[in-house]
Design a protein around this motif. Sequence first.
Motif, PDB file in Angstrom:
ATOM      1  N   GLU A  66     -14.024   7.417   0.966  1.00 33.11           N
ATOM      2  CA  GLU A  66     -14.930   7.415  -0.348  1.00 33.11           C
ATOM      3  C   GLU A  66     -16.464   8.271  -0.186  1.00 33.11           C
ATOM      4  N   GLY A  67     -17.074   8.425  -1.175  1.00 31.54           N
ATOM      5  CA  GLY A  67     -18.014   9.324  -1.192  1.00 31.54           C
ATOM      6  C   GLY A  67     -18.593   9.933  -2.364  1.00 31.54           C
ATOM      7  N   ASP A  68     -19.440  10.661  -2.225  1.00 39.33           N
ATOM      8  CA  ASP A  68     -20.058  11.445  -3.345  1.00 39.33           C
ATOM      9  C   ASP A  68     -19.500  12.810  -3.350  1.00 39.33           C
ATOM     10  N   TRP A  69     -19.241  13.341  -4.612  1.00 36.66           N
ATOM     11  CA  TRP A  69     -18.780  14.701  -4.620  1.00 36.66           C
ATOM     12  C   TRP A  69     -19.157  15.356  -5.844  1.00 36.66           C
ATOM     13  N   PHE A  70     -19.355  16.837  -5.939  1.00 36.04           N
ATOM     14  CA  PHE A  70     -19.680  17.345  -7.034  1.00 36.04           C
ATOM     15  C   PHE A  70     -18.663  17.383  -7.993  1.00 36.04           C
ATOM     16  N   LEU A  71     -19.366  17.437  -9.606  1.00 38.53           N
ATOM     17  CA  LEU A  71     -18.392  17.603 -10.896  1.00 38.53           C
ATOM     18  C   LEU A  71     -17.628  18.951 -10.837  1.00 38.53           C
ATOM     19  N   ALA A  72     -18.240  19.774 -10.523  1.00 37.02           N
ATOM     20  CA  ALA A  72     -17.779  21.381 -10.521  1.00 37.02           C
ATOM     21  C   ALA A  72     -18.272  21.947  -9.458  1.00 37.02           C
ATOM     22  N   GLY A  73     -17.804  23.237  -8.661  1.00 38.15           N
ATOM     23  CA  GLY A  73     -18.502  23.829  -7.818  1.00 38.15           C
ATOM     24  C   GLY A  73     -17.804  25.363  -7.460  1.00 38.15           C
ATOM     25  N   PHE A  74     -18.057  26.021  -6.465  1.00 39.86           N
ATOM     26  CA  PHE A  74     -17.529  27.287  -6.186  1.00 39.86           C
ATOM     27  C   PHE A  74     -17.863  27.540  -4.769  1.00 39.86           C
ATOM     28  N   SER A  75     -17.337  28.504  -4.334  1.00 37.42           N
ATOM     29  CA  SER A  75     -17.707  29.206  -2.820  1.00 37.42           C
ATOM     30  C   SER A  75     -16.909  30.573  -2.809  1.00 37.42           C
ATOM     31  N   ASN A  76     -17.847  31.117  -1.920  1.00 40.32           N
ATOM     32  CA  ASN A  76     -17.560  32.496  -1.890  1.00 40.32           C
ATOM     33  C   ASN A  76     -16.600  32.469  -0.426  1.00 40.32           C
ATOM     34  N   ARG A  77     -15.410  32.757  -0.284  1.00 40.63           N
ATOM     35  CA  ARG A  77     -14.540  32.938   0.724  1.00 40.63           C
ATOM     36  C   ARG A  77     -14.034  34.217   1.201  1.00 40.63           C
ATOM     37  N   LYS A  78     -13.783  34.419   2.045  1.00 42.38           N
ATOM     38  CA  LYS A  78     -13.120  35.784   2.562  1.00 42.38           C
ATOM     39  C   LYS A  78     -12.254  36.585   1.603  1.00 42.38           C
ATOM     40  N   GLN A  79     -11.380  35.778   1.459  1.00 41.78           N
ATOM     41  CA  GLN A  79     -10.107  36.471   0.457  1.00 41.78           C
ATOM     42  C   GLN A  79     -10.481  36.332  -1.079  1.00 41.78           C
ATOM     43  N   SER A  80     -11.136  35.499  -1.430  1.00 40.14           N
ATOM     44  CA  SER A  80     -11.303  35.129  -2.822  1.00 40.14           C
ATOM     45  C   SER A  80     -12.676  34.159  -2.986  1.00 40.14           C
ATOM     46  N   ILE A  81     -12.805  34.026  -4.330  1.00 38.88           N
ATOM     47  CA  ILE A  81     -13.931  32.971  -4.778  1.00 38.88           C
ATOM     48  C   ILE A  81     -12.882  31.620  -5.178  1.00 38.88           C
ATOM     49  N   SER A  82     -13.275  30.587  -4.303  1.00 36.84           N
ATOM     50  CA  SER A  82     -12.844  29.435  -4.789  1.00 36.84           C
ATOM     51  C   SER A  82     -13.874  28.709  -5.931  1.00 36.84           C
ATOM     52  N   ILE A  83     -13.033  28.292  -6.813  1.00 26.41           N
ATOM     53  CA  ILE A  83     -13.582  27.491  -7.951  1.00 26.41           C
ATOM     54  C   ILE A  83     -13.127  26.119  -8.071  1.00 26.41           C
ATOM     55  N   TYR A  84     -13.937  24.921  -7.921  1.00 30.93           N
ATOM     56  CA  TYR A  84     -13.490  23.706  -7.636  1.00 30.93           C
ATOM     57  C   TYR A  84     -13.528  23.150  -8.986  1.00 30.93           C
ATOM     58  N   ILE A  85     -12.148  22.730  -9.462  1.00 30.27           N
ATOM     59  CA  ILE A  85     -11.845  21.994 -10.685  1.00 30.27           C
ATOM     60  C   ILE A  85     -11.580  20.759 -10.369  1.00 30.27           C
ATOM     61  N   MET A  86     -12.236  19.619 -10.261  1.00 31.55           N
ATOM     62  CA  MET A  86     -12.033  18.424  -9.550  1.00 31.55           C
ATOM     63  C   MET A  86     -11.044  17.659 -10.316  1.00 31.55           C
ATOM     64  N   SER A  87     -10.545  17.855 -11.521  1.00 27.59           N
ATOM     65  CA  SER A  87      -9.384  16.994 -12.124  1.00 27.59           C
ATOM     66  C   SER A  87      -8.107  17.598 -11.891  1.00 27.59           C
ATOM     67  N   MET A 125     -12.218  25.242 -18.981  1.00 28.00           N
ATOM     68  CA  MET A 125     -11.566  24.372 -18.055  1.00 28.00           C
ATOM     69  C   MET A 125     -12.588  23.592 -17.344  1.00 28.00           C
ATOM     70  N   ILE A 126     -13.708  24.281 -16.776  1.00 27.28           N
ATOM     71  CA  ILE A 126     -14.581  23.581 -16.376  1.00 27.28           C
ATOM     72  C   ILE A 126     -15.163  22.370 -17.078  1.00 27.28           C
ATOM     73  N   GLU A 131     -15.524  16.560 -18.120  1.00 23.56           N
ATOM     74  CA  GLU A 131     -15.268  15.477 -19.282  1.00 23.56           C
ATOM     75  C   GLU A 131     -14.577  14.313 -18.429  1.00 23.56           C
ATOM     76  N   PHE A 132     -13.214  14.909 -18.050  1.00 28.48           N
ATOM     77  CA  PHE A 132     -12.396  14.071 -17.431  1.00 28.48           C
ATOM     78  C   PHE A 132     -12.937  13.315 -16.204  1.00 28.48           C
ATOM     79  N   ILE A 133     -13.651  13.737 -15.335  1.00 25.32           N
ATOM     80  CA  ILE A 133     -14.294  13.247 -14.215  1.00 25.32           C
ATOM     81  C   ILE A 133     -15.168  12.207 -14.452  1.00 25.32           C
ATOM     82  N   GLN A 134     -16.315  12.484 -15.576  1.00 21.56           N
ATOM     83  CA  GLN A 134     -17.177  11.619 -16.214  1.00 21.56           C
ATOM     84  C   GLN A 134     -16.751  10.295 -16.608  1.00 21.56           C
TER      85      GLN A 134
END
Length: 140
Positions: A66-87, A125-126, A131-134
């Motif tokens: 358990e813990g806190d997490w972001f609603l949405a986010g992204f990261s620049n990775r070596k091969q691609s951009i990761s977009i975090y769709i938490m639902s 999508m974001i 909305e789903f997470i909230q």
Amino acid sequence: MAELKTKKNDASVQQYLNAIDDAQRKKDCLSIHQMMQKVTGHEGSMWGDSMVGYGSYHCTYESGREGDWFLAGFSNRKQSISIYIMSGFSRYDNLLANLGKHKTGKSCLYIKNLNDINEEILKEMIETSIEFIQQKYGEE
């Protein structure tokens, strides 16, 4: 209960974005950053060393973590951009079919660059994921 290792910190989002070497990747990440700010209404914070997250919620996973997490986010990775769709992606089949060139993981959308996808569909999508997470967890 086990706690999440990756946490929100005080590192600079702007410094993280400015450190991206590839000019096109930096431009894409800056655009995603602006999109996430508009969609979430949050400035964005660093989570760990390489994730930019927007907003937060408290959750308990099936594993007991358990813990806190972001609603949405992204990261620049070596091969691609990761977009975090938490639902996750099970509810997005129609949107994914029209998104463009991408790959998915459990809660990650992988894109090479923004020119490969329809940004309006990504935005939808974001918004839908947030909305789903909230509704499920609330927002801090």
